[in-house]
Enzyme design. Structure first.
Site, PDB file in Angstrom:
ATOM      1  N   LYS A 131      -4.081   3.563   2.773  1.00 40.93           N
ATOM      2  CA  LYS A 131      -5.437   2.753   2.185  1.00 40.93           C
ATOM      3  C   LYS A 131      -6.552   3.778   1.742  1.00 40.93           C
ATOM      4  CE  LYS A 131      -3.951  -1.240   4.623  1.00 40.93           C
ATOM      5  NZ  LYS A 131      -4.060  -1.885   6.095  1.00 40.93           N
ATOM      6  N   ILE A 186     -10.257  -8.698   2.207  1.00 40.45           N
ATOM      7  CA  ILE A 186     -11.622  -8.429   1.919  1.00 40.45           C
ATOM      8  C   ILE A 186     -11.356  -7.760   0.028  1.00 40.45           C
ATOM      9  CG2 ILE A 186     -13.399  -6.732   2.226  1.00 40.45           C
ATOM     10  CD1 ILE A 186     -12.012  -6.283   5.120  1.00 40.45           C
ATOM     11  N   ASP A 205      -0.620   3.726   7.744  1.00 39.25           N
ATOM     12  CA  ASP A 205      -0.896   2.536   7.137  1.00 39.25           C
ATOM     13  C   ASP A 205      -2.348   2.674   6.674  1.00 39.25           C
ATOM     14  OD1 ASP A 205      -0.646  -0.375   6.211  1.00 39.25           O
ATOM     15  OD2 ASP A 205      -2.430  -0.505   7.500  1.00 39.25           O
ATOM     16  N   LYS A 208       0.758  -1.309  -0.054  1.00 43.51           N
ATOM     17  CA  LYS A 208      -0.066  -0.065  -0.082  1.00 43.51           C
ATOM     18  C   LYS A 208       0.930   1.204   0.090  1.00 43.51           C
ATOM     19  CE  LYS A 208       0.515  -2.419   3.785  1.00 43.51           C
ATOM     20  NZ  LYS A 208      -0.201  -3.063   4.816  1.00 43.51           N
ATOM     21  N   GLU A 251      -5.110  -5.427  -5.258  1.00 46.53           N
ATOM     22  CA  GLU A 251      -6.270  -5.854  -4.441  1.00 46.53           C
ATOM     23  C   GLU A 251      -6.047  -6.328  -2.760  1.00 46.53           C
ATOM     24  OE1 GLU A 251      -9.829  -6.385  -5.299  1.00 46.53           O
ATOM     25  OE2 GLU A 251      -9.773  -5.819  -3.064  1.00 46.53           O
ATOM     26  N   GLY A 255       1.581 -11.575  13.558  1.00 46.82           N
ATOM     27  CA  GLY A 255       1.950 -11.289  12.063  1.00 46.82           C
ATOM     28  C   GLY A 255       0.991 -10.212  11.431  1.00 46.82           C
ATOM     29  N   GLU A 279       2.944  -3.898  10.673  1.00 51.47           N
ATOM     30  CA  GLU A 279       4.139  -3.716   9.700  1.00 51.47           C
ATOM     31  C   GLU A 279       5.370  -3.997  10.195  1.00 51.47           C
ATOM     32  OE1 GLU A 279       3.209  -2.513   6.331  1.00 51.47           O
ATOM     33  OE2 GLU A 279       1.511  -3.466   7.061  1.00 51.47           O
ATOM     34  N   GLY A 325      -6.630  -6.356   3.421  1.00 51.90           N
ATOM     35  CA  GLY A 325      -6.105  -7.703   3.304  1.00 51.90           C
ATOM     36  C   GLY A 325      -7.105  -8.546   2.681  1.00 51.90           C
ATOM     37  N   GLY A 348      -2.698 -10.279   8.182  1.00 46.33           N
ATOM     38  CA  GLY A 348      -2.418 -11.351   8.177  1.00 46.33           C
ATOM     39  C   GLY A 348      -2.025 -12.384   6.999  1.00 46.33           C
TER      40      GLY A 348
HETATM   41  N1  HSE Z   1      -0.468  -3.813   9.015  1.00 51.15           N
HETATM   42  C1  HSE Z   1      -1.308  -3.803   8.283  1.00 51.15           C
HETATM   43  C2  HSE Z   1      -2.643  -4.006   9.166  1.00 51.15           C
HETATM   44  C3  HSE Z   1      -1.444  -4.859   7.363  1.00 51.15           C
HETATM   45  O1  HSE Z   1      -2.622  -4.298  10.526  1.00 51.15           O
HETATM   46  O2  HSE Z   1      -3.745  -3.690   8.778  1.00 51.15           O
HETATM   47  C4  HSE Z   1      -2.397  -5.271   6.470  1.00 51.15           C
HETATM   48  O3  HSE Z   1      -2.149  -4.093   5.588  1.00 51.15           O
END
Ligand code: HSE
Length: 414
Positions: A200, A131, A196, A100, A124, A182, A185, A129, A298
């Site tokens: 998006k 979706i 982040d 992103k 996508e 996991g 970032e 993630g 994830g």
């Molecule tokens: N670190 C991001 C989050 C990962 O927690 O949404 C997915 O883009």
């Protein structure tokens, strides 16, 4: 057979390799061609991996191999991802990315190169993630004018806030857990400081309104200042705190866009989007509200979106999927100082019995809210709707009376 190279063998990259390997038959059926991983690029060694023979440290090997028609970039960050992706597109390879940061910073440029070279640049997985959101917005909702987008766009922060709300867990413990799972970032500052989510909402706004939105132009606030006390006040007000990214076009053609923690009423569909889940509300003029919901971070949810893009690339080698937006004109993003909202404010006043009256005189018709174990010198209220600059001015005026505002959170109307 279509040969694919995967750049990056971290959480998402290893998930992509697993998904392609484990679903090879059904993917071949859907793509009408076998999808084969030829290279995995990573600077680390994986001698015990079942894919050990595919690892390379040489990007040039991938770039110069004409058999590689699709490159998956799941390294994250801009360096060297931007140079690698640009070179691959210029070399006539389609690129799929979950990055992103890359799309938000360089999307307009990379999409233009893809168009010139008649290849695909698909992303996508970059928002939400697992979706499906990029395709629905570019294709299924194409007949709509998008009135507004508002979403919980970061799984890590939503996970942290959920732990704080449900289990009264401290911020740092919840962040550690999100990292172990996991979700976060590599540098979790991008999550908790809102960058982040900002990337998006910029991508979604670019798709909805056709112009690139640079993250630097977007007012972005994270969740690092949110305390358990704020969570308690939100609860007594009738809602929860969520990190929201929001965008809408104003009548003057400018874009109102921001990322901020918000009080969200329990009546809102977004209030029940918890844990690592993301929820994205798109208000179309013809469809009304549509909410997209699912795991926003994830390994496997993200890998699922990446691999679906790979299949789409295979199916569209000869018919490029149209996806693109213009670069931004100056002053496209409206001035945050003019954004109007109602705010929750928590104040401390040590020597002033008339502090609440002073707040009323400055803000107008305020709604006082309380929490259990509230210290005597603390009060909190919801302000009437005002512009951001008017709210800040009133906060400064309170400070002149010795009344300190220790929390300020927007109240959402989503
Ligand atoms: N670190 C991001 C989050 C990962 O927690 O949404 C997915 O883009």
């Amino acid at each position: 057979m279509v040969n694919v190279a995967i750049m990056g063998y971290g959480v998402v990259g290893s998930g992509v390799v697993d998904v392609i390997t484990q679903h090879s038959e059904s993917l071949a059926q859907k793509a009408k061609e076998e999808i084969s991983i030829k290279y995995i690029l990573d600077i680390r060694d994986f001698p015990d991996s079942p894919f050990a023979d595919k690892f390379t440290k040489s990007f040039d090997q991938i770039l110069n191999d004409d058999e590689v028609r699709i490159v998956v970039e799941v390294m994250g960050g801009l360096k060297p991802a931007y140079d690698f992706v640009k070179s691959c597109l210029l070399a006539g390879k389609s690129v799929v990315t979950s990055n992103k940061e890359l799309v938000a910073a360089k999307g307009a440029e990379l999409l233009k190169i893809a168009q010139e070279k008649n290849v695909n640049f698909l992303f996508e997985a970059s928002v939400g993630g697992g979706i499906p959101i990029i395709r629905p917005m570019t294709q299924c909702l194409a007949a709509n004018d998008v009135i507004e987008i508002a979403g919980i766009l970061n799984g890590t922060t939503n996970f942290i806030l959920t732990k704080m709300i449900r289990d009264k867990m401290e911020f740092n413990d919840a962040l550690l857990l999100a990292q172990q799972l996991g979700y976060a970032e590599r540098n979790p500052a991008a999550d908790i400081e809102g960058h982040d989510a900002c990337r998006k909402i910029c991508i979604l706004a670019a798709i909805a309104y056709g112009k690139h939105v640079y993250p630097e132009s977007v007012k972005t606030e994270g969740i690092t200042n949110i305390t358990l006390e704020d969570v308690a006040y939100a609860d007594s007000w009738g809602g929860v705190i969520k990190l929201i990214g929001q965008a809408k076009i104003l009548e003057n053609g400018k874009l109102e866009i921001f990322v901020a923690p918000m009080f969200i009423s329990r009546e809102s569909q977004l209030s029940s989007v918890d844990d690592v889940f993301n929820g994205i509300l798109v208000r179309g003029d013809e469809t009304g509200d549509i909410v997209f919901y699912g795991k926003g971070a994830g390994k496997y949810p993200t890998a699922s979106a990446v691999v679906a893009d790979v299949v789409d690339c295979v199916k569209h080698f000869k018919a490029r999927k149209y996806l693109g937006w213009e670069d931004t004109t100056e002053n496209y993003v409206a001035d945050y100082n003019d954004y109007k909202f109602s705010a929750y404010l928590r104040c401390i006043s040590n020597n002033d019995r008339n502090a609440v009256e002073k707040a009323k005189s400055l803000f107008g018709d305020i709604q006082i809210i309380n929490r259990s174990n509230q210290p005597e010198n603390e009060f909190a209220f919801i302000s009437p709707v005002k512009s951001s600059s008017e709210i800040d001015k009133a906060i400064s005026a309170l400070a002149e009376y010795g009344i300190e505002t220790i929390s300020k959170i927007r109240v959402g109307e989503v």
